[in-house]
Scaffold this active site. Structure first.
Site, PDB file in Angstrom:
ATOM      1  N   SER A 143      38.789  34.475  38.415  1.00  0.00           N
ATOM      2  CA  SER A 143      40.344  34.759  37.766  1.00  0.00           C
ATOM      3  C   SER A 143      41.014  36.106  38.075  1.00  0.00           C
ATOM      4  O   SER A 143      39.843  36.876  38.163  1.00  0.00           O
ATOM      5  CB  SER A 143      40.197  34.712  36.109  1.00  0.00           C
ATOM      6  OG  SER A 143      41.287  35.194  35.536  1.00  0.00           O
ATOM      7  N   TYR A 157      36.350  36.666  28.042  1.00  0.00           N
ATOM      8  CA  TYR A 157      36.983  35.829  29.440  1.00  0.00           C
ATOM      9  C   TYR A 157      36.616  36.476  30.637  1.00  0.00           C
ATOM     10  O   TYR A 157      36.069  36.004  31.750  1.00  0.00           O
ATOM     11  CB  TYR A 157      38.431  35.442  28.975  1.00  0.00           C
ATOM     12  CG  TYR A 157      38.866  34.381  30.441  1.00  0.00           C
ATOM     13  CD1 TYR A 157      38.276  33.205  30.493  1.00  0.00           C
ATOM     14  CD2 TYR A 157      39.680  35.014  31.237  1.00  0.00           C
ATOM     15  CE1 TYR A 157      38.602  32.334  31.405  1.00  0.00           C
ATOM     16  CE2 TYR A 157      40.220  34.271  32.261  1.00  0.00           C
ATOM     17  CZ  TYR A 157      39.582  33.062  32.387  1.00  0.00           C
ATOM     18  OH  TYR A 157      40.176  32.148  33.628  1.00  0.00           O
TER      19      TYR A 157
END
Length: 248
Positions: A143, A157
């Site tokens: 990501s 995350y």
């Protein structure tokens, strides 16, 4: 490059029922690969993607597997190799996106995030190396927030996705002598049903990119396809940001 650079190859895309995962599965099929996908709950979605792969003239396999369960992850890898005859490409795409203040995310959220986003790619790669030969590929999907975290609430995350950098580089060194490449693709904001380009925060998110827009899943898939092909054979241990300049 031939029209079907992945002819004769077999790929497994974890979490391949929608969004980026489905886009990757379909692009690999377009390039000639037979494709297996995993899903946790969405059997209907998995069936749709499998039919789309088959409509491209490729074999498809949908495997139910909770990525938080190591045994299920290993079984999915082995079943792919057994039923489709081989395994050439592993795309570790499945992930969970649990966000919130660090003071509010407890042990359950931490365990789930690490299990799916970190342990599952490791376990899948561990299982895959028994099947991958020279020219094999492992591609981890990370990501953009693994390198640039612009909003609060993303600590957990972001941590999990940053861990994939170390996994990718370590595996690249370990598997390089066997002719297997390992790379990390970090998508930027991408237009999916979970993160739509017309969502309530989309304009702010797009504003952090140099291009001022969200990606389409196909744009992420194109980079994965390149790394999967012979043309990507000298790229390994790399972190490829397909993020519209988000981290630039």
């Amino acid at each position: 490059m031939t029209n079907n650079p992945l002819n004769g190859k077999v790929a497994l895309v974890t979490g391949g029922t929608r969004g980026i995962g489905a886009g990757i599965a379909l692009r690999l099929a377009q390039d000639g690969a037979d494709v297996a996908i995993t899903y946790q709950h969405s059997a209907d979605r998995a069936a749709v993607v499998a039919k789309q792969v088959e409509a491209l003239g490729r074999r498809a396999l949908a495997v139910q597997a909770d990525s938080a369960d190591p045994a299920a992850v290993r079984a999915a890898v082995d079943r792919t190799a057994a039923e489709l005859g081989r395994l050439d490409i592993l795309v570790n795409n499945a992930g969970v996106f649990l966000v919130g203040p660090v003071t509010e995310l407890g042990p359950d959220e931490v365990e789930r995030t690490i299990a799916v986003n970190v342990r599952a790619p490791y376990v899948a790669a561990q299982a895959a190396v028994r099947h991958l030969g020279a020219g094999g590929r492992i591609i981890n999907i990370g990501s953009n927030v693994g390198e640039r975290t612009v909003f609060p609430g993303l600590s957990l995350y972001s941590m999990s996705k940053t861990a994939l950098i170390g996994l990718t580089r370590g595996l690249a060194r370990e598997l390089g002598p066997h002719g297997v490449t390992v790379n990390l693709v970090n998508p930027g904001p991408t237009d999916t049903d979970a993160n739509p380009a017309d969502g309530p925060n989309a304009a702010a998110i797009a504003g952090f990119t140099a291009l001022g827009r969200f990606a389409e899943p196909a744009e992420i898939a194109a980079t994965v396809a390149h790394l999967s092909s012979a043309d990507g054979g000298y790229v390994t241990g790399a972190v490829v940001n397909v993020d519209g300049g988000f981290t630039g």
